[in-house]
Enzyme design. Structure first.
Site, PDB file in Angstrom:
ATOM      1  N   CYS A   1       0.852  -1.190   0.000  1.00 55.63           N
ATOM      2  CA  CYS A   1       0.000   0.000   0.000  1.00 55.63           C
ATOM      3  C   CYS A   1       0.895   1.250   0.000  1.00 55.63           C
ATOM      4  O   CYS A   1       1.655   1.460  -0.939  1.00 55.63           O
ATOM      5  CB  CYS A   1      -0.948  -0.048   1.194  1.00 55.63           C
TER       6      CYS A   1
ATOM      7  N   ASP B   1      -9.157  -2.871  -7.452  1.00 55.27           N
ATOM      8  CA  ASP B   1      -8.716  -1.935  -6.418  1.00 55.27           C
ATOM      9  C   ASP B   1      -9.455  -0.606  -6.565  1.00 55.27           C
ATOM     10  O   ASP B   1      -9.328   0.065  -7.596  1.00 55.27           O
ATOM     11  CB  ASP B   1      -7.203  -1.717  -6.550  1.00 55.27           C
TER      12      ASP B   1
ATOM     13  N   HIS C   1      -7.938  -3.764  -3.039  1.00 58.59           N
ATOM     14  CA  HIS C   1      -6.782  -3.163  -2.387  1.00 58.59           C
ATOM     15  C   HIS C   1      -6.433  -3.944  -1.118  1.00 58.59           C
ATOM     16  O   HIS C   1      -7.282  -4.562  -0.491  1.00 58.59           O
ATOM     17  CB  HIS C   1      -7.089  -1.709  -2.035  1.00 58.59           C
TER      18      HIS C   1
END
Length: 241
Positions: free
Chosen positions: A126, A179, A209
């Site tokens: 991330c 995502d 995600h």
């Protein structure tokens, strides 16, 4: 291979400054071992990151997880989605230039550690996926960068593609096709930027995600996570050992 110890350590932020920051370390039962720097999600250096470090140590890597929020909120950690808003607020205030300095300091630390072999890599998730990319493009110690880097769903990689030509090591990118924070067009832009690099691979998954975060149930996708982690370990074995 099993973990021989894990602990918190301090890293010198600058050679000429009296500043340090904390990092979690998991050490395998062999020495010297190739180092892998783990870069955190917006949740900080939490149980998820510590467990990933231990997993890496169990596979023979000397894993170090620096606190990349130390300039903003040292020791910040949240477990799951409940800390998302606070973590994202910190991420928006993270100074990438200073972050590169801190990542470079971490690279210098592991390169100087007698328990680490000369080869060092990184894996980031991330926010940390973006940091891992910048680690590959910009972190240099005595002119030498990392030897291998893995970026999981780096949410701002597409904003820094002008730096792609500065990558000097093999890389893996992992993205989820569903995502909500990274569009398929942005993933395609990353693919195009590295298309001429046979040592860089971009993998897509039928997932959203943070699909690798087993502490965040609404994000976690076990099938995608297991496939990506297997690819990550194989890549690190090939490039660092």
């Amino acid at each position: 291979m099993v973990t021989s110890r894990y602990d918190n350590i301090t890293v010198d932020a600058h050679a000429s400054a009296e500043q340090t920051f904390r990092a979690f370390v998991a050490v395998p039962d062999r020495s010297p071992a190739p180092a892998v720097v783990l870069f955190q999600e917006v949740f900080g250096v939490n149980d998820n990151m510590r467990q990933l470090a231990v997993r890496l140590a169990d596979n023979g890597f000397h894993a170090v997880v620096p606190d990349m929020f130390w300039r903003l909120k040292p020791g910040f950690e949240r477990r799951d989605e409940t800390g998302l808003a606070e973590g994202m607020e910190l991420a928006t205030r993270l100074d990438y230039e200073l972050a590169v300095q801190d990542m470079t300091a971490t690279l210098a630390h592991v390169r100087a550690d007698p328990g680490c072999s000369p080869r060092a890599g990184a894996v980031g998730f991330c926010l940390g996926g973006t940091l891992a990319y910048l680690f590959a493009t910009s972190a240099r110690v005595d002119g030498r960068g990392p030897d291998a880097v893995v970026s999981y769903y780096g949410s701002a990689v597409h904003d820094h593609l002008a730096l792609a030509s500065d990558i000097e090591c093999p890389m893996l990118f992992h993205f989820g096709d569903d995502d909500p924070y990274i569009s398929r067009a942005q993933i395609a832009a990353v693919e195009a930027a590295v298309a001429n690099r046979p040592d860089i691979a971009v993998h897509r998954y039928a997932a959203g995600h943070a699909f690798s975060n087993f502490d965040a149930p609404s994000f976690y996708d076990a099938d995608a996570a297991d496939l990506a982690w297997g690819r990550t370990l194989a890549f690190l074995d090939d490039t660092l050992t």
